[in-house]
Design a protein around this motif. Structure first.
Motif: not given
Length: 155
Positions: A75-80, A86-95
């Motif tokens: 998984a890699s992460y996203f800030d919102i 900003c919400l640090a590393k509040a979301a993730w995804s599997y490319a």
């Protein structure tokens, strides 16, 4: 009758959903969709994966860090990010998830406890206990849930 998470499978199952999902952060609409996937894993409330296009434009900013799931892969992460907040590393995804989870490639999951609120068909979600978990608890699921300090055997 609620789904009992103790009866969810291991390895987890992936289930398409047409439930109406609304997510708000910093008082703004972050995401809305009626097309999602639920990951159903033993002793976890469902984790919802939403299509990237359901998120507010520019709100997802790639963040550093990765994690590994034995079922889904890396998984890699996203800030919102809403500009001044900003919400640090509040979301993730599997490319590139494992073949069983290929349908969620590029779809986004998030931590409901970091949001103003997440709603499923109008019902406010309660976040799964524990900072690592992204499960969504509603009246439609019954615990005990992994991460609940009242059930240390599941932590």
């Amino acid at each position: 009758m609620p789904e009992r998470v103790c009866e969810y499978p291991r390895p987890p199952a992936l289930q398409a959903s047409s439930q109406h999902i609304v997510v708000r952060a910093f008082g703004q609409l972050l995401a809305e969709t009626q097309s999602s996937f639920r990951v159903l894993e033993t002793f976890h409330p469902p984790t919802y994966y939403l299509p990237a296009e359901s998120f507010a434009e520019g709100a997802l900013v790639p963040a550093g860090g990765r994690s590994f799931c034995e079922w889904k892969g890396i998984a890699s992460y996203f800030d919102i990010d809403f500009g001044d907040r900003c919400l640090a590393k509040a979301a993730w995804s599997y490319a590139n998830p494992t073949p069983s989870f290929d349908p969620i490639a590029g779809w986004i999951a998030l931590y409901p406890g970091l949001m103003d609120g997440c709603w499923i068909d109008g019902e406010l979600v309660r976040p799964q206990p524990g900072g690592f978990y992204g499960g969504w608890i509603t009246s439609g699921v019954e615990g005990p849930f992994k991460g609940d300090p009242n059930h240390p055997e599941l932590i």
